[in-house]
Design an enzyme around this catalytic site. Structure first.
Site, mmCIF file in Angstrom:
data_model
loop_
_atom_site.group_PDB
_atom_site.id
_atom_site.type_symbol
_atom_site.label_atom_id
_atom_site.label_comp_id
_atom_site.label_asym_id
_atom_site.label_seq_id
_atom_site.Cartn_x
_atom_site.Cartn_y
_atom_site.Cartn_z
ATOM 1 N N CYS A 1 0.912 -1.086 0.074
ATOM 2 C CA CYS A 1 -0.133 0.043 0.069
ATOM 3 C C CYS A 1 0.852 1.381 0.165
ATOM 4 C CB CYS A 1 -1.027 -0.221 1.187
ATOM 5 S SG CYS A 1 -2.029 -1.559 1.003
ATOM 6 N N HIS B 1 -3.732 7.051 2.188
ATOM 7 C CA HIS B 1 -4.051 5.613 1.870
ATOM 8 C C HIS B 1 -5.564 5.365 2.304
ATOM 9 C CE1 HIS B 1 -4.101 1.459 1.045
ATOM 10 N NE2 HIS B 1 -3.921 1.149 2.011
ATOM 11 N N ASN C 1 -10.011 -0.699 -0.174
ATOM 12 C CA ASN C 1 -8.766 -0.476 -0.133
ATOM 13 C C ASN C 1 -8.105 -1.002 -1.593
ATOM 14 O OD1 ASN C 1 -5.996 -0.631 0.192
ATOM 15 N ND2 ASN C 1 -6.075 -1.794 2.064
#
Ligand code: ACO
Length: 331
Positions: free
Chosen positions: A115, A258, A288
């Site tokens: 990520c 994020h 996500n």
């Protein structure tokens, strides 16, 4: 030393959407649990969206970013693709994107930092530009996370979506002296590698006919532990880039973090003492998307006019590795 500016952005999201109601039919979960624990309502998924792969999503996002920057593919000097879901183990997805774009013989590389991959890519691109080595670098965060998602594991399957976000990092002119990437910070801690990983299918433990259906070929995550570390390290990384650039939290126009969990974003916002109205969230519509999440959110925020020329933005991300990083930049 040159200034590294963000000269264009783009994104691609697959058409197909899975809602929380869809997940109520797949695992023992509820819309109420998913919304309150994560903030997610729906996510875009690649399977069933017209035969696209990760490199196709990356190419689409890159084309939009190039048009935005008013650059031709042949103006690119390097292509960095941040992904944990490459089309193939060999070659790098960057080579496929380069060929799709018709970008000529640019430098090509994939970057694996989960990520945090886009923040890592942005920092590497900045170094190439600042040093004078390159003039235009394409950075794409792209993930086909649903290809490594275990749809029998309710702890993880409700979280992930697919997509791509792209930026062009370019050498600025004298007019850009106030803008560009002001500071970046990158870090990782391999002692936590097992908190978020795919145990099977690499060269260390290859898949065999006996393990071909083993859930170890999918993402495993200890969400609770990752959560705690994420808040602490994202706050620390943010404070470091602010200090390095001499910018105070009140001077941030927008935090574009994020998008892993609404509660992580809220805890981070509190720690940084940033007003929630200065934090961009789109997790409810995307879930996500790992390395794609920050550049998708940045492109969306720019096109919606939420950020514009002159906006000071903090982006910060955390993921498998563990890896994390932050970037402070002015459009
Ligand atoms: N529906 C219903 N119940 C669920 C679900 C679900 N989808 N998932 C888990 N539960 C249950 C668990 O089984 C557990 O039940 P138990 O107490 O009976 O054992 C209970 O809910 C609580 O589970 P927790 O794991 O403690 O839930 P938590 O509040 O921590 O939320 C989550 C889980 C959303 C995963 C959270 O921990 C999180 O967001 N972690 C960080 C994720 C992250 O930032 N990852 C990094 C990036 S990802 C990457 O790099 C690819």
């Amino acid at each position: 030393m040159h200034t590294a500016i963000i000269s264009g952005t783009g994104r691609y999201s697959p058409e197909k959407v899975l809602t929380n109601a869809d997940f109520e039919r797949i695992v023992d979960t509820s819309d109420e649990w998913i919304v309150t624990r994560t903030g997610i309502r729906e996510r875009h998924v690649l399977n069933g969206s017209g035969g696209f792969s990760g490199s196709d999503m990356a190419t689409s996002a890159a084309r939009v970013a190039l048009a935005d920057a008013k650059l031709a593919p042949t103006d690119l000097d390097a292509i960095i693709i941040a992904t944990v879901t490459p089309d193939y183990r060999l070659p790098a997805t960057a080579t496929i994107v380069q060929h799709n774009l018709g970008a000529g013989k640019t430098a090509v590389m994939d970057l694996v930092a989960a990520c945090a991959g886009f923040i890592y890519g942005l920092s590497v691109a900045r170094a190439f530009i600042v040093s004078g080595m390159y003039r235009n670098v394409l950075v794409v965060g792209v993930e086909h996370l649903t290809s490594i998602t275990n749809y029998a594991d309710r702890n993880t399957c409700v979280l992930f979506g697919d997509g791509a976000g792209a930026v062009i990092v370019s050498r600025g002119t004298s007019e850009d002296s106030e803008s560009g990437i002001l500071s970046t910070f990158l870090a990782g801690d391999g002692q936590y590698k097992d908190l978020l990983h795919i145990p099977l299918g690499g060269s260390k433990v290859p898949l065999t006919p006996e393990t071909a259906n083993d859930p170890g070929r999918f993402i495993y995550m200890d969400g609770r532990e990752v959560f705690k570390l994420a808040v602490k390290e994202m706050a620390d990384a943010s404070e470091r880039v602010l200090a390095e650039a001499g910018v105070s939290p009140e001077q941030i126009d927008m935090v574009i973090p994020h998008q892993a969990n609404s509660r992580i974003i809220e805890a981070l916002t509190k720690r940084l003492r940033v007003d929630p109205s200065h934090v961009y969230k789109n997790i409810e519509r995307y879930g996500n998307t790992s390395s794609a999440s920050v550049p998708i959110a940045l492109d969306e925020a720019r096109r919606a006019g939420v950020v514009r020329k002159g906006s000071t933005i903090l982006s910060v991300a955390f993921g498998g590795g563990l890896t994390w990083g932050a970037a402070l930049y002015r459009l």
